[in-house]
Design an enzyme around this catalytic site. Sequence first.
Site, PDB file in Angstrom:
ATOM      1  CB  ILE A  40      -1.030  -0.002   1.162  1.00 40.55           C
ATOM      2  CG1 ILE A  40      -1.890   1.264   1.103  1.00 40.55           C
ATOM      3  CG2 ILE A  40      -0.389  -0.170   2.529  1.00 40.55           C
ATOM      4  CD1 ILE A  40      -3.235   1.131   1.791  1.00 40.55           C
ATOM      5  CD  GLU A  50      -4.294   0.163   7.515  1.00 40.24           C
ATOM      6  OE1 GLU A  50      -5.168   0.126   6.639  1.00 40.24           O
ATOM      7  OE2 GLU A  50      -3.504   1.112   7.658  1.00 40.24           O
ATOM      8  CG  MET A  72      -1.200   5.078   2.423  1.00 36.98           C
ATOM      9  SD  MET A  72      -1.774   4.913   4.134  1.00 36.98           S
ATOM     10  CE  MET A  72      -0.787   3.561   4.689  1.00 36.98           C
ATOM     11  CB  THR A  73       4.631   7.430   2.884  1.00 40.40           C
ATOM     12  OG1 THR A  73       3.882   6.878   3.966  1.00 40.40           O
ATOM     13  CG2 THR A  73       5.587   8.479   3.414  1.00 40.40           C
ATOM     14  CG  ASN A 124       3.449   6.039  18.917  1.00 44.29           C
ATOM     15  OD1 ASN A 124       2.855   5.442  18.009  1.00 44.29           O
ATOM     16  ND2 ASN A 124       4.103   5.408  19.872  1.00 44.29           N
TER      17      ASN A 124
HETATM   18  C1  LIG Z   1      10.152   0.742   7.644  1.00 39.45           C
HETATM   19  C2  LIG Z   1       9.024   1.599   7.168  1.00 39.45           C
HETATM   20  C3  LIG Z   1       7.946   1.011   6.523  1.00 39.45           C
HETATM   21  C4  LIG Z   1       6.908   1.805   6.044  1.00 39.45           C
HETATM   22  N1  LIG Z   1       5.907   1.224   5.307  1.00 39.45           N
HETATM   23  C5  LIG Z   1       5.018   2.026   4.669  1.00 39.45           C
HETATM   24  C6  LIG Z   1       4.084   1.480   3.722  1.00 39.45           C
HETATM   25  O1  LIG Z   1       4.055   0.265   3.476  1.00 39.45           O
HETATM   26  N2  LIG Z   1       3.244   2.326   3.071  1.00 39.45           N
HETATM   27  C7  LIG Z   1       3.247   3.673   3.303  1.00 39.45           C
HETATM   28  O2  LIG Z   1       2.471   4.377   2.692  1.00 39.45           O
HETATM   29  N3  LIG Z   1       4.116   4.227   4.192  1.00 39.45           N
HETATM   30  C8  LIG Z   1       4.992   3.436   4.873  1.00 39.45           C
HETATM   31  N4  LIG Z   1       5.901   3.976   5.745  1.00 39.45           N
HETATM   32  C9  LIG Z   1       5.874   5.422   5.978  1.00 39.45           C
HETATM   33  C10 LIG Z   1       5.364   5.821   7.364  1.00 39.45           C
HETATM   34  O3  LIG Z   1       4.004   5.512   7.485  1.00 39.45           O
HETATM   35  C11 LIG Z   1       5.672   7.318   7.538  1.00 39.45           C
HETATM   36  O4  LIG Z   1       7.074   7.442   7.696  1.00 39.45           O
HETATM   37  C12 LIG Z   1       4.947   7.925   8.716  1.00 39.45           C
HETATM   38  O5  LIG Z   1       3.560   8.003   8.468  1.00 39.45           O
HETATM   39  C13 LIG Z   1       5.459   9.331   9.057  1.00 39.45           C
HETATM   40  O6  LIG Z   1       5.516  10.145   7.931  1.00 39.45           O
HETATM   41  P1  LIG Z   1       6.851  10.963   7.604  1.00 39.45           P
HETATM   42  O7  LIG Z   1       7.974   9.987   7.630  1.00 39.45           O
HETATM   43  O8  LIG Z   1       6.643  11.766   6.393  1.00 39.45           O
HETATM   44  O9  LIG Z   1       7.058  11.922   8.858  1.00 39.45           O
HETATM   45  P2  LIG Z   1       6.418  13.380   9.029  1.00 39.45           P
HETATM   46  O10 LIG Z   1       4.982  13.361   8.727  1.00 39.45           O
HETATM   47  O11 LIG Z   1       7.287  14.353   8.304  1.00 39.45           O
HETATM   48  O12 LIG Z   1       6.611  13.582  10.587  1.00 39.45           O
HETATM   49  C14 LIG Z   1       7.846  13.970  11.201  1.00 39.45           C
HETATM   50  C15 LIG Z   1       7.590  14.209  12.689  1.00 39.45           C
HETATM   51  O13 LIG Z   1       6.616  15.253  12.846  1.00 39.45           O
HETATM   52  C16 LIG Z   1       5.564  14.794  13.653  1.00 39.45           C
HETATM   53  N5  LIG Z   1       4.305  15.408  13.245  1.00 39.45           N
HETATM   54  C17 LIG Z   1       3.770  15.455  11.998  1.00 39.45           C
HETATM   55  N6  LIG Z   1       2.576  16.064  12.026  1.00 39.45           N
HETATM   56  C18 LIG Z   1       2.350  16.390  13.318  1.00 39.45           C
HETATM   57  C19 LIG Z   1       1.278  17.043  14.021  1.00 39.45           C
HETATM   58  N7  LIG Z   1       0.177  17.456  13.379  1.00 39.45           N
HETATM   59  N8  LIG Z   1       1.388  17.217  15.357  1.00 39.45           N
HETATM   60  C20 LIG Z   1       2.488  16.789  16.019  1.00 39.45           C
HETATM   61  N9  LIG Z   1       3.515  16.169  15.432  1.00 39.45           N
HETATM   62  C21 LIG Z   1       3.455  15.974  14.102  1.00 39.45           C
HETATM   63  C22 LIG Z   1       5.523  13.295  13.447  1.00 39.45           C
HETATM   64  O14 LIG Z   1       4.849  12.651  14.493  1.00 39.45           O
HETATM   65  C23 LIG Z   1       6.999  12.989  13.398  1.00 39.45           C
HETATM   66  O15 LIG Z   1       7.518  12.869  14.704  1.00 39.45           O
HETATM   67  C24 LIG Z   1       6.929   3.198   6.264  1.00 39.45           C
HETATM   68  C25 LIG Z   1       8.010   3.792   6.937  1.00 39.45           C
HETATM   69  C26 LIG Z   1       9.057   3.013   7.359  1.00 39.45           C
HETATM   70  C27 LIG Z   1      10.241   3.703   7.989  1.00 39.45           C
END
Ligand SMILES: Cc1cc2nc3c(=O)[nH]c(=O)nc-3n(C[C@H](O)[C@H](O)[C@H](O)COP(=O)(O)OP(=O)(O)OC[C@H]3O[C@@H](n4cnc5c(N)ncnc54)[C@H](O)[C@@H]3O)c2cc1C
Length: 381
Positions: A126, A246, A128-129, A370
């Site tokens: 999936i 999930e 999304m990111t 989290n």
């Molecule tokens: C090993 C691994 C597997 C993964 N597998 C998948 C997958 O299969 N499919 C997929 O789509 N994605 C996947 N991901 C992506 C993962 O879901 C994202 O990394 C995650 O949702 C965080 O997004 P980001 O990395 O862009 O961090 P950001 O959104 O940039 O966040 C950075 C920091 O800011 C904080 N933050 C952001 N918004 C807020 C807010 N409103 N209030 C307070 N704090 C906030 C976050 O909590 C975090 O601490 C995977 C990631 C990893 C590392």
Amino acid sequence: MQYRSPWMTEELDTFRDQFRKFLEKDLAPHAEKWRKQKMVDRSAWLKLGEMGALVPSVPEAYGGLGASFAYDAAIYEDMESIVPDALSGVTVSSGIVAHYILNYGSEEQKQRWLPAMARGELIGGIAMTEPGTGSDLQSVRTTAKLEGDTYVINGQKTFITNGQNADLIIVVARTGGPGAKGLSLIAMETKDNPGFKRGRNLDKIGLHASDTSELFFDNATAPKENVLGGEEGKGFAQLMQQLPQERLIIAVGAVAAMERAVKLTTDYTRERKAFGQPILDFQNTAFTLAERKTEAFIARVFVDFCIERLIAGDLDAVTASMAKWWTTQKQVETVDECLQLHGGYGYMQEYPIGRMFVDARIQKIYGGTNEVMKLLIARSL
Ligand SMILES: Cc1cc2nc3c(=O)[nH]c(=O)nc-3n(C[C@H](O)[C@H](O)[C@H](O)COP(=O)(O)OP(=O)(O)OC[C@H]3O[C@@H](n4cnc5c(N)ncnc54)[C@H](O)[C@@H]3O)c2cc1C
């Protein structure tokens, strides 16, 4: 006191006995190779399929066991405690992608994809990111434009679990205007799709056997009927509906990891001696393990409550978010303290606690960070 999860049954006991033996004999010996090659062999998926372990809660008509989520939970717990290396890929394909197809796919799509997923022949992902969008899913920039009877997909995704292996990817794409209402989920087959390219299998600090990749869409295609739910603009709502399952899956793994860490560390500290006595006999060691054992038990009872709610069909997003943030926070704390009690050996690859330490860290980030979990819980105050 011997605690038994209320969703366990004798039938499931029998299934688990065989499944655990299978994991120990047929999968665990290959884990080191998978870690080195940064992905799980396809043959392991086929073997899991033969065991009926891939999509147990999918109806038999589509290749599953027609069981409840209790089977999924049991399978994930056993994998976490015996061969965690294969777990994240399986939870994404079986626990997440298969359920999007089951809930929003057409009859023809369910017939085509689910039995193949059950056999381990078709691996799901999936996407999304994106490089610029993680937590803020509503800002997805990848587009899917209908040209005749075909969606033409353009954009980029990153961090996608099963990215190197996936045969079917649910792409979160913009089919309409800005914001949540413009998003759709497009099920895209990767075979014979020249506009789709897999990027690097990313170098992670943990989860070494799981392939996590960049994906590129440069006029990739999917037939018009592959928009899940049959019409555009439903993607965000569909994501929100599936998130409780999930997040619960992540919590199930967290509890199993905590229990495993406490067990491994109790065994180790009972054997290891310092100052002429087992280090378990130092009060600091015993108190640390007593605290962590208590927390693991509390986590299990809460997660069992959530599993029962999910089976009954009424696990809400807030409760699932509570389970995800708290259990993963406790998992990270527990494996850290358990590693500490292993001394220098805890830092060595040959002891599982070191791998558990690096593997645990992602649990607080993926599936919604989290901090995002706390935002969702806070809205319910
Ligand atoms: C090993 C691994 C597997 C993964 N597998 C998948 C997958 O299969 N499919 C997929 O789509 N994605 C996947 N991901 C992506 C993962 O879901 C994202 O990394 C995650 O949702 C965080 O997004 P980001 O990395 O862009 O961090 P950001 O959104 O940039 O966040 C950075 C920091 O800011 C904080 N933050 C952001 N918004 C807020 C807010 N409103 N209030 C307070 N704090 C906030 C976050 O909590 C975090 O601490 C995977 C990631 C990893 C590392």
